[in-house]
Motif scaffolding. Structure first.
Motif, PDB file in Angstrom:
ATOM      1  N   SER A 150       0.828  -1.203   0.000  1.00 10.71           N
ATOM      2  CA  SER A 150       0.000   0.000   0.000  1.00 10.71           C
ATOM      3  C   SER A 150       0.862   1.252   0.000  1.00 10.71           C
ATOM      4  CB  SER A 150      -0.912  -0.010   1.236  1.00 10.71           C
ATOM      5  OG  SER A 150      -1.638   1.193   1.314  1.00 10.71           O
ATOM      6  N   ASN A 151       0.955   1.877  -1.172  1.00  7.54           N
ATOM      7  CA  ASN A 151       1.749   3.082  -1.333  1.00  7.54           C
ATOM      8  C   ASN A 151       3.182   2.915  -0.845  1.00  7.54           C
ATOM      9  OD1 ASN A 151      -0.116   4.985  -2.532  1.00  7.54           O
ATOM     10  ND2 ASN A 151      -1.245   4.825  -0.628  1.00  7.54           N
ATOM     11  N   SER A 152       3.684   1.694  -0.951  1.00  5.05           N
ATOM     12  CA  SER A 152       5.086   1.444  -0.641  1.00  5.05           C
ATOM     13  C   SER A 152       5.921   1.327  -1.906  1.00  5.05           C
ATOM     14  CB  SER A 152       5.238   0.176   0.200  1.00  5.05           C
ATOM     15  OG  SER A 152       4.586  -0.930  -0.385  1.00  5.05           O
ATOM     16  N   LEU A 153       5.304   0.840  -2.990  1.00 10.99           N
ATOM     17  CA  LEU A 153       6.062   0.630  -4.225  1.00 10.99           C
ATOM     18  C   LEU A 153       6.683   1.924  -4.733  1.00 10.99           C
ATOM     19  CD1 LEU A 153       6.827  -1.399  -6.510  1.00 10.99           C
ATOM     20  CD2 LEU A 153       4.790  -0.594  -7.720  1.00 10.99           C
ATOM     21  N   HIS A 154       5.959   3.039  -4.637  1.00 13.80           N
ATOM     22  CA  HIS A 154       6.470   4.270  -5.238  1.00 13.80           C
ATOM     23  C   HIS A 154       7.645   4.858  -4.468  1.00 13.80           C
ATOM     24  CE1 HIS A 154       3.064   6.263  -2.814  1.00 13.80           C
ATOM     25  NE2 HIS A 154       4.174   6.749  -2.297  1.00 13.80           N
ATOM     26  N   HIS A 155       8.042   4.252  -3.371  1.00 14.23           N
ATOM     27  CA  HIS A 155       9.255   4.665  -2.669  1.00 14.23           C
ATOM     28  C   HIS A 155      10.472   3.864  -3.113  1.00 14.23           C
ATOM     29  CE1 HIS A 155       7.487   7.471   0.208  1.00 14.23           C
ATOM     30  NE2 HIS A 155       6.423   6.704   0.104  1.00 14.23           N
ATOM     31  N   LEU A 156      10.288   2.961  -4.068  1.00 18.13           N
ATOM     32  CA  LEU A 156      11.378   2.149  -4.590  1.00 18.13           C
ATOM     33  C   LEU A 156      11.736   2.660  -5.981  1.00 18.13           C
ATOM     34  CD1 LEU A 156      10.016  -1.318  -3.439  1.00 18.13           C
ATOM     35  CD2 LEU A 156      11.587   0.215  -2.240  1.00 18.13           C
ATOM     36  N   GLY A 157      13.021   2.879  -6.229  1.00 17.63           N
ATOM     37  CA  GLY A 157      13.451   3.543  -7.458  1.00 17.63           C
ATOM     38  C   GLY A 157      12.989   2.823  -8.715  1.00 17.63           C
ATOM     39  N   ASP A 158      13.248   1.520  -8.802  1.00 22.34           N
ATOM     40  CA  ASP A 158      12.875   0.732  -9.976  1.00 22.34           C
ATOM     41  C   ASP A 158      11.617  -0.054  -9.647  1.00 22.34           C
ATOM     42  OD1 ASP A 158      12.635  -0.980 -12.141  1.00 22.34           O
ATOM     43  OD2 ASP A 158      14.786  -1.312 -12.320  1.00 22.34           O
ATOM     44  N   GLN A 159      10.468   0.536  -9.946  1.00 22.48           N
ATOM     45  CA  GLN A 159       9.201  -0.087  -9.565  1.00 22.48           C
ATOM     46  C   GLN A 159       8.946  -1.387 -10.315  1.00 22.48           C
ATOM     47  OE1 GLN A 159       6.130   3.319  -8.481  1.00 22.48           O
ATOM     48  NE2 GLN A 159       7.237   3.845 -10.345  1.00 22.48           N
ATOM     49  N   ARG A 160       9.358  -1.437 -11.585  1.00 23.69           N
ATOM     50  CA  ARG A 160       9.158  -2.664 -12.376  1.00 23.69           C
ATOM     51  C   ARG A 160       9.946  -3.818 -11.761  1.00 23.69           C
ATOM     52  NH1 ARG A 160       7.424  -3.466 -17.811  1.00 23.69           N
ATOM     53  NH2 ARG A 160       7.239  -1.188 -18.017  1.00 23.69           N
ATOM     54  N   ALA A 161      11.212  -3.553 -11.406  1.00 20.60           N
ATOM     55  CA  ALA A 161      12.025  -4.595 -10.783  1.00 20.60           C
ATOM     56  C   ALA A 161      11.466  -4.991  -9.422  1.00 20.60           C
ATOM     57  CB  ALA A 161      13.473  -4.117 -10.640  1.00 20.60           C
ATOM     58  N   ALA A 162      10.966  -4.009  -8.679  1.00 21.07           N
ATOM     59  CA  ALA A 162      10.399  -4.306  -7.364  1.00 21.07           C
ATOM     60  C   ALA A 162       9.160  -5.187  -7.486  1.00 21.07           C
ATOM     61  CB  ALA A 162      10.068  -3.008  -6.634  1.00 21.07           C
ATOM     62  N   LEU A 163       8.318  -4.904  -8.469  1.00 22.52           N
ATOM     63  CA  LEU A 163       7.135  -5.745  -8.671  1.00 22.52           C
ATOM     64  C   LEU A 163       7.532  -7.180  -9.027  1.00 22.52           C
ATOM     65  CD1 LEU A 163       4.590  -3.466 -10.556  1.00 22.52           C
ATOM     66  CD2 LEU A 163       4.354  -4.438  -8.265  1.00 22.52           C
ATOM     67  N   ALA A 164       8.583  -7.320  -9.820  1.00 22.79           N
ATOM     68  CA  ALA A 164       9.060  -8.670 -10.147  1.00 22.79           C
ATOM     69  C   ALA A 164       9.520  -9.386  -8.879  1.00 22.79           C
ATOM     70  CB  ALA A 164      10.188  -8.602 -11.169  1.00 22.79           C
ATOM     71  N   ALA A 165      10.190  -8.639  -7.991  1.00 22.24           N
ATOM     72  CA  ALA A 165      10.636  -9.226  -6.722  1.00 22.24           C
ATOM     73  C   ALA A 165       9.442  -9.586  -5.843  1.00 22.24           C
ATOM     74  CB  ALA A 165      11.559  -8.246  -5.997  1.00 22.24           C
ATOM     75  N   PHE A 166       8.431  -8.727  -5.817  1.00 24.93           N
ATOM     76  CA  PHE A 166       7.207  -9.054  -5.068  1.00 24.93           C
ATOM     77  C   PHE A 166       6.590 -10.345  -5.615  1.00 24.93           C
ATOM     78  CE2 PHE A 166       5.934  -4.407  -3.796  1.00 24.93           C
ATOM     79  CZ  PHE A 166       7.067  -4.337  -2.999  1.00 24.93           C
ATOM     80  N   ALA A 167       6.520 -10.432  -6.952  1.00 21.47           N
ATOM     81  CA  ALA A 167       5.889 -11.598  -7.581  1.00 21.47           C
ATOM     82  C   ALA A 167       6.618 -12.884  -7.210  1.00 21.47           C
ATOM     83  CB  ALA A 167       5.855 -11.414  -9.097  1.00 21.47           C
ATOM     84  N   GLU A 168       7.943 -12.812  -7.114  1.00 19.93           N
ATOM     85  CA  GLU A 168       8.730 -13.995  -6.764  1.00 19.93           C
ATOM     86  C   GLU A 168       8.438 -14.492  -5.354  1.00 19.93           C
ATOM     87  OE1 GLU A 168      12.741 -12.834  -7.327  1.00 19.93           O
ATOM     88  OE2 GLU A 168      12.634 -12.853  -9.532  1.00 19.93           O
ATOM     89  N   ARG A 169       7.932 -13.599  -4.501  1.00 17.38           N
ATOM     90  CA  ARG A 169       7.653 -13.977  -3.111  1.00 17.38           C
ATOM     91  C   ARG A 169       6.232 -14.490  -2.928  1.00 17.38           C
ATOM     92  NH1 ARG A 169      12.236 -10.810  -4.162  1.00 17.38           N
ATOM     93  NH2 ARG A 169      13.633 -10.832  -2.352  1.00 17.38           N
ATOM     94  N   LEU A 170       5.494 -14.638  -4.032  1.00 18.54           N
ATOM     95  CA  LEU A 170       4.132 -15.176  -3.959  1.00 18.54           C
ATOM     96  C   LEU A 170       4.146 -16.692  -4.109  1.00 18.54           C
ATOM     97  CD1 LEU A 170       2.077 -12.732  -6.232  1.00 18.54           C
ATOM     98  CD2 LEU A 170       1.937 -12.922  -3.734  1.00 18.54           C
ATOM     99  N   ALA A 171       3.278 -17.352  -3.369  1.00 14.41           N
ATOM    100  CA  ALA A 171       3.056 -18.773  -3.584  1.00 14.41           C
ATOM    101  C   ALA A 171       2.288 -18.965  -4.889  1.00 14.41           C
ATOM    102  CB  ALA A 171       2.248 -19.344  -2.420  1.00 14.41           C
ATOM    103  N   PRO A 172       2.395 -20.133  -5.521  1.00 23.34           N
ATOM    104  CA  PRO A 172       1.559 -20.385  -6.705  1.00 23.34           C
ATOM    105  C   PRO A 172       0.089 -20.161  -6.366  1.00 23.34           C
ATOM    106  CG  PRO A 172       3.225 -22.076  -6.471  1.00 23.34           C
ATOM    107  CD  PRO A 172       3.295 -21.251  -5.215  1.00 23.34           C
ATOM    108  N   GLY A 173      -0.581 -19.375  -7.196  1.00 18.72           N
ATOM    109  CA  GLY A 173      -1.965 -19.018  -6.915  1.00 18.72           C
ATOM    110  C   GLY A 173      -2.111 -17.834  -5.986  1.00 18.72           C
ATOM    111  N   GLY A 174      -0.980 -17.306  -5.500  1.00 17.70           N
ATOM    112  CA  GLY A 174      -1.011 -16.175  -4.576  1.00 17.70           C
ATOM    113  C   GLY A 174      -1.357 -14.872  -5.283  1.00 17.70           C
ATOM    114  N   THR A 175      -1.909 -13.947  -4.517  1.00 21.84           N
ATOM    115  CA  THR A 175      -2.371 -12.665  -5.054  1.00 21.84           C
ATOM    116  C   THR A 175      -1.503 -11.518  -4.558  1.00 21.84           C
ATOM    117  OG1 THR A 175      -4.689 -13.337  -5.293  1.00 21.84           O
ATOM    118  CG2 THR A 175      -4.277 -10.984  -5.003  1.00 21.84           C
TER     119      THR A 175
END
Length: 317
Positions: A150-175
């Protein structure tokens, strides 16, 4: 971090509730900050972060009900940029079968999160992790069934890379649920009876400029078109929905809502003094003077109207 923007609500009233050196939160939330992102003292802002998140609790609960339809019965919920843990605890209450990990860069804010969990009888299901996103997510130890940012992503310089890192921390089927954007908060009529009309619109413009500078000054900053579903898809996730949630507290507001408005405008006054015209500063000073009949402490037309937008995506493999 900051939970907001021109839709971000800018620097001075992010509805965030937090991370990065502790990030919104205003989730604004964040309530406000000075010009220098690196100088933010999140522990000092803690009371405003907590009061804002508590005031916005009905909106968060509505969002959680929606997320419960998309991600029923998650085992582990990660609040990435949790701040003082108000929203983390709301997640624990909304999903009684889940464990919740509150991740934030501010140890003092996470102390508040643990204390809140203790008071609410949730301590056995809430853990805290201190560290900067996205790396601190590794310390959680398990993949998330629901990752809330929640409004944390925009404090990270490379948002695209950060989202990829977030996605890697999801379980299969995770949201992944990403709260970014929405609309700036409104507290007052366009014409408040003194000064030039549309004061809040001018404050929004100053904050939008601040937000742009803040993003540009972040380490490794990369400019991105803020098409959040596209960015979620680029992280290898399948977008599943976008929905906007409204906090609508009409006049006359409660004491806590009035205190939140006054504290938010005070932070805005502090952070925008060099960029506002003299007449707008004078108007803000009247609005903040408890002895003035037209101040937000006394006037009957104060309200709170704010929209937060949540984008969701699922890890399919």
């Amino acid at each position: 971090m900051a939970q907001e923007h021109a839709g971000h609500q800018g620097p001075h009233h992010h509805g965030h509730h937090g991370h990065h050196g502790h990030q919104d939160g205003a989730q604004g939330g964040r309530p406000g900050h000075h010009h220098d992102h690196g100088d933010l003292d999140w522990a000092v802002l803690a009371p405003l972060l907590e009061s804002q998140a508590e005031l916005f609790a009905p909106m968060y609960r509505e969002a959680m009900a929606w997320l419960g339809e998309l991600a029923p019965e998650p085992g582990l919920i990660v609040d990435a940029g949790s701040g003082p843990g108000v929203v983390s605890c709301l997640f624990a209450e909304a999903f009684p079968g889940a464990r919740v990990a509150a991740v934030d860069g501010s140890a003092p804010l996470l102390e508040l999160a643990r204390a809140r969990a203790d008071r609410l009888g949730l301590a056995d299901r809430l853990t805290t992790v201190t560290g900067e996103l996205p790396g601190a997510l590794d310390e959680v130890g398990y993949p998330a069934d629901l990752l809330w940012a929640s409004n944390s992503l925009h404090h990270l310089g490379d948002q695209r890379a950060a989202l990829a890192a977030f996605a890697e921390r999801l379980a299969p089927g995770g949201t992944l649920a990403l709260l970014e954007g929405g609309l700036p908060a409104r507290f007052l009529p366009r014409d408040i009876g003194f000064g030039r009309p549309a004061l809040q619109a001018r404050l929004d413009a100053v904050e939008a400029d601040w937000f742009t500078r803040m993003r540009e000054d972040l380490p490794g900053s990369v400019a991105e078109t803020e098409d959040w579903p596209e960015l979620l898809a680029s992280a290898g996730l399948k977008p599943t929905g976008t929905r906007t949630f409204l906090l609508d507290l009409p006049a006359p507001v409660s004491g806590p809502a009035r205190a939140y408005v006054a504290a938010t405008l005070a932070r805005m006054r502090e952070g925008t003094a060099e960029e506002l015209a003299a007449d707008d500063l004078a108007a803000l000073d009247r609005l903040l003077d408890p002895e003035d009949e037209v101040s937000v402490h006394r006037r009957k037309d104060v309200f709170v109207l704010k929209a937060h937008t949540v984008h969701t995506a699922v890890r399919t493999a």
